[in-house]
Design a protein around this motif. Structure first.
Motif, PDB file in Angstrom:
ATOM      1  N   MET A   1       9.731   8.532  -4.309  1.00 20.54           N
ATOM      2  CA  MET A   1       9.121   9.642  -5.044  1.00 20.54           C
ATOM      3  C   MET A   1      10.191  10.493  -5.723  1.00 20.54           C
ATOM      4  O   MET A   1       9.912  11.600  -6.181  1.00 20.54           O
ATOM      5  CB  MET A   1       8.278  10.505  -4.097  1.00 20.54           C
TER       6      MET A   1
ATOM      7  N   ARG B   1       5.399   3.468   5.716  1.00 18.57           N
ATOM      8  CA  ARG B   1       6.275   4.434   6.377  1.00 18.57           C
ATOM      9  C   ARG B   1       6.868   3.902   7.698  1.00 18.57           C
ATOM     10  O   ARG B   1       8.056   4.080   7.952  1.00 18.57           O
ATOM     11  CB  ARG B   1       5.423   5.687   6.690  1.00 18.57           C
TER      12      ARG B   1
ATOM     13  N   HIS C   1     -11.586  -3.768   2.261  1.00 23.94           N
ATOM     14  CA  HIS C   1     -10.403  -2.988   2.643  1.00 23.94           C
ATOM     15  C   HIS C   1     -10.783  -1.510   2.684  1.00 23.94           C
ATOM     16  O   HIS C   1     -11.613  -1.062   1.890  1.00 23.94           O
ATOM     17  CB  HIS C   1      -9.289  -3.194   1.607  1.00 23.94           C
TER      18      HIS C   1
ATOM     19  N   SER D   1       3.744  -1.910   2.587  1.00 28.00           N
ATOM     20  CA  SER D   1       3.302  -1.119   1.446  1.00 28.00           C
ATOM     21  C   SER D   1       4.541  -0.643   0.685  1.00 28.00           C
ATOM     22  O   SER D   1       5.214   0.300   1.106  1.00 28.00           O
ATOM     23  CB  SER D   1       2.514   0.059   2.006  1.00 28.00           C
TER      24      SER D   1
ATOM     25  N   GLY E   1      -0.933   3.612   7.369  1.00 30.46           N
ATOM     26  CA  GLY E   1      -1.046   4.986   7.856  1.00 30.46           C
ATOM     27  C   GLY E   1      -0.367   5.249   9.181  1.00 30.46           C
ATOM     28  O   GLY E   1      -0.512   6.342   9.742  1.00 30.46           O
TER      29      GLY E   1
ATOM     30  N   THR F   1      -2.907  13.516   1.294  1.00 26.19           N
ATOM     31  CA  THR F   1      -2.741  12.087   1.604  1.00 26.19           C
ATOM     32  C   THR F   1      -3.896  11.579   2.462  1.00 26.19           C
ATOM     33  O   THR F   1      -3.766  10.603   3.187  1.00 26.19           O
ATOM     34  CB  THR F   1      -1.398  11.828   2.329  1.00 26.19           C
TER      35      THR F   1
ATOM     36  N   HIS G   1      -8.572   2.438   3.620  1.00 24.63           N
ATOM     37  CA  HIS G   1      -7.319   3.082   4.062  1.00 24.63           C
ATOM     38  C   HIS G   1      -7.642   4.553   4.264  1.00 24.63           C
ATOM     39  O   HIS G   1      -8.139   5.215   3.353  1.00 24.63           O
ATOM     40  CB  HIS G   1      -6.232   2.884   2.997  1.00 24.63           C
TER      41      HIS G   1
ATOM     42  N   GLU H   1      -1.271  -2.765   6.593  1.00 24.31           N
ATOM     43  CA  GLU H   1      -0.396  -2.391   5.477  1.00 24.31           C
ATOM     44  C   GLU H   1       0.542  -1.241   5.820  1.00 24.31           C
ATOM     45  O   GLU H   1       0.467  -0.177   5.209  1.00 24.31           O
ATOM     46  CB  GLU H   1      -1.264  -1.986   4.287  1.00 24.31           C
ATOM     47  N   PRO H   2       1.412  -1.404   6.795  1.00 24.43           N
ATOM     48  CA  PRO H   2       2.332  -0.307   7.092  1.00 24.43           C
ATOM     49  C   PRO H   2       3.377  -0.131   6.004  1.00 24.43           C
ATOM     50  O   PRO H   2       3.885  -1.114   5.465  1.00 24.43           O
ATOM     51  CB  PRO H   2       3.008  -0.761   8.395  1.00 24.43           C
TER      52      PRO H   2
ATOM     53  N   TYR I   1       9.041   7.275   1.326  1.00 23.54           N
ATOM     54  CA  TYR I   1       8.481   8.257   0.387  1.00 23.54           C
ATOM     55  C   TYR I   1       9.473   9.362   0.002  1.00 23.54           C
ATOM     56  O   TYR I   1       9.064  10.442  -0.388  1.00 23.54           O
ATOM     57  CB  TYR I   1       7.181   8.872   0.935  1.00 23.54           C
TER      58      TYR I   1
ATOM     59  N   TYR J   1       4.412  18.660   0.750  1.00 26.57           N
ATOM     60  CA  TYR J   1       3.485  18.632   1.892  1.00 26.57           C
ATOM     61  C   TYR J   1       3.873  19.614   2.996  1.00 26.57           C
ATOM     62  O   TYR J   1       3.239  19.617   4.049  1.00 26.57           O
ATOM     63  CB  TYR J   1       3.477  17.245   2.546  1.00 26.57           C
TER      64      TYR J   1
ATOM     65  N   SER K   1      -2.436   8.930   5.432  1.00 31.16           N
ATOM     66  CA  SER K   1      -1.069   8.663   5.875  1.00 31.16           C
ATOM     67  C   SER K   1      -0.311   9.981   6.055  1.00 31.16           C
ATOM     68  O   SER K   1      -0.342  10.794   5.134  1.00 31.16           O
ATOM     69  CB  SER K   1      -0.409   7.810   4.787  1.00 31.16           C
TER      70      SER K   1
ATOM     71  N   HIS L   1      -2.777  -3.325  -5.085  1.00 32.08           N
ATOM     72  CA  HIS L   1      -3.669  -2.194  -4.843  1.00 32.08           C
ATOM     73  C   HIS L   1      -3.683  -1.257  -6.040  1.00 32.08           C
ATOM     74  O   HIS L   1      -2.932  -1.453  -6.994  1.00 32.08           O
ATOM     75  CB  HIS L   1      -3.144  -1.377  -3.660  1.00 32.08           C
TER      76      HIS L   1
ATOM     77  N   ARG M   1       9.149  15.737  -0.267  1.00 29.98           N
ATOM     78  CA  ARG M   1       8.128  15.877   0.782  1.00 29.98           C
ATOM     79  C   ARG M   1       8.038  17.276   1.410  1.00 29.98           C
ATOM     80  O   ARG M   1       6.931  17.783   1.617  1.00 29.98           O
ATOM     81  CB  ARG M   1       8.304  14.804   1.859  1.00 29.98           C
TER      82      ARG M   1
ATOM     83  N   ARG N   1     -12.203  -2.232  -2.108  1.00 25.81           N
ATOM     84  CA  ARG N   1     -11.827  -1.077  -1.298  1.00 25.81           C
ATOM     85  C   ARG N   1     -13.026  -0.154  -1.145  1.00 25.81           C
ATOM     86  O   ARG N   1     -13.597   0.301  -2.140  1.00 25.81           O
ATOM     87  CB  ARG N   1     -10.671  -0.305  -1.946  1.00 25.81           C
TER      88      ARG N   1
ATOM     89  N   LYS O   1       5.232   1.052  -1.816  1.00 26.31           N
ATOM     90  CA  LYS O   1       5.379   2.402  -2.373  1.00 26.31           C
ATOM     91  C   LYS O   1       6.261   3.273  -1.475  1.00 26.31           C
ATOM     92  O   LYS O   1       6.829   4.254  -1.922  1.00 26.31           O
ATOM     93  CB  LYS O   1       4.001   3.056  -2.566  1.00 26.31           C
TER      94      LYS O   1
END
Ligand code: LLP
Length: 427
Positions: free
Chosen positions: A389, A288, A201, A60, A243, A164, A203, A285-286, A385, A329, A206, A104, A325, A151, A62
């Motif tokens: 980000m 992280r 799909h 993934s 995730g 998330t 998800h 789809e890993p 991330y 979060y 995460s 996606h 982050r 999805r 991102k």
């Protein structure tokens, strides 16, 4: 994975002294360890294939995107997911095989879909009724039939941060199964002659530190797939998303990849057996878990503010601009003194960023040796991330990225300059 200490008493990663890297390339600096990236790819590819033969890993992007990373992934037989035309542009620059890409996103626009089709993308994961119509139209104009997944949202709580969490009913992604909207989407997509609906799909969110959300959702969604046969759905692909958690702080340890593989593989095999489905190709789809642990952020200590009886703030030259982050979060991180990792702990200090917000704190109350101006701090598990980000808040320059391996360091992204900041402005 390759972290150690050398004779100078400095932290080393990939055989490189990180204090020397900090001197050479400046800080903040993100150091990625190629060995860790490749090892994680192999853990995923091997781990899932040994539990479920027809498995495919799709990183993934991102979590962190860079052409050099795309090359490594290609060599490790790992595909990639993108969610914007921008991510697609980066992987295209690396000539990443189009057949191994999945697009996606809950609101791709016409231009992005056209770009993806022009590149010959292998898979597009559709997220709305609007997109079913739009993609079918774009595919017709291009004279192609596009392989797609739909999805769905299974109303299952991944038990992660609210921001998330993507498996519950009340969030923006996917067609809810519970409300009948997923069934409607399947029926509608199957009427489209330029879409080839290969499967479903979902998800859940995460990071997920537990197996149960996966093992609850998989049979529920596969039962839905089985039911959709009445509308003509023939499943070839099934994707339970990403995730997979990593360790940030020592009191919240992640599961092994093999544990996820075992639980997910068994759950799919059992559910297919129960609902009389052929076993589909599995796509994971890993993001992280591939790059998170591989990346370490380096900062230089500037000033210190000690409030007697309250707290000590040690300021560094990065912060929420390169890692949002903690502020977004409340994410926790582990920090060490890179030019003295084995020195005894002298007290608890809070690592503050340099941005103009009091919430710009990277690590709260971290046990650290005595620190002075010029010391280099290393924050572990910064590979996912953080840079992806990152922003130019306060018109700060986004950091350089160095890839290390076997004692060699290679800059894969240079530090931004003031000219980069000015480039889009019209004077
Ligand atoms: N697949 C889909 C459809 C996703 O939306 C995501 C992440 C992944 C896979 C990869 O998840 P991973 O394996 O990396 O956990 N900014 C947040 C994380 C947002 C994740 C978004 N989607 C953070 O810093 O924790």
């Amino acid at each position: 994975m390759t972290a150690g200490t050398n004779e100078a008493g400095h932290l080393t990663i990939g055989g490189c002294d990180v204090v020397s890297l900090a001197e050479m390339y400046g800080t903040p600096l993100y150091v990625y360890d190629e060995h860790t990236i490749r090892s994680m790819c192999r853990e995923f590819v091997g781990g899932f294939e040994s539990e479920y033969a027809d498995s495919h890993i799709s990183y993934s992007s991102k979590a962190f995107t860079n052409p050099a990373l795309a090359k490594i992934l290609e060599e490790e037989h790992v595909g990639m997911d993108v969610v914007t035309g921008g991510e697609l542009a980066i992987v295209r620059a690396a000539n990443f095989p189009a057949s191994d890409l999945n697009f996606h996103g809950n609101n791709k626009d016409r231009a992005e879909l056209e770009e993806a089709l022009d590149y010959g993308i292998g898979l597009i994961t559709i997220d709305s009724m609007y997109e079913i119509d739009l993609l079918d139209e774009v595919a017709r104009q291009k004279g192609v039939t596009q392989q797609v997944l739909l999805r769905v949202s299974p109303s299952i709580d991944g038990r992660t941060h609210l921001l998330t969490s993507t498996g519950v009913l009340d969030q923006k992604f996917g067609f809810p199964i519970e409300t009948g909207q997923a069934e409607e989407a399947v029926r509608h997509a199957l009427t489209k002659s330029n879409l080839d609906v290969a499967g479903i799909h979902f998800h859940l969110g995460s990071p997920l530190f537990e197996l149960e959300p996966y093992t609850q959702a998989i049979p529920y969604v596969l039962e839905f797939v089985a039911k959709m046969r009445e509308h003509g759905l023939e499943q070839r692909i099934f994707s339970p998303g990403g995730g997979f958690a990593i360790g940030y702080v020592s009191d919240t340890l992640p599961l092994e990849i093999s544990e996820y593989a075992e639980a997910i593989g068994a759950s799919i095999t059992e559910a297919c057996d129960r609902f009389g489905l052929n076993e589909p190709r599995l796509i994971l789809e890993p993001g992280r878990a591939i790059v998170g642990r591989a990346g370490v952020a380096l900062y230089t200590v500037g000033g210190t503010k000690e409030i007697p009886g309250v707290r000590t703030y040690v300021s560094v030259d990065g912060g929420m601009g390169d890692n949002i982050r903690p502020a977004l979060y409340g994410a926790g991180y582990s920090v060490i003194k890179a030019n003295g990792p084995d020195e005894p702990v002298a007290g608890y200090v809070t690592i503050a960023g340099k941005y103009c917000e009091s919430g710009d704190l990277l690590v709260k109350d971290a046990p650290l040796p005595a620190l002075e101006t010029g010391d280099v701090l290393a924050i572990a598990a910064s590979g996912a991330y953080c840079l992806s980000m990152a922003s130019n808040y306060n018109m700060s320059l986004r950091p350089a990225v160095v890839l290390v391996n076997d004692g060699n360091a290679r800059v894969i992204r240079r530090r931004e300059t003031y000219d980069d900041l000015l480039a889009p402005s019209i004077l």
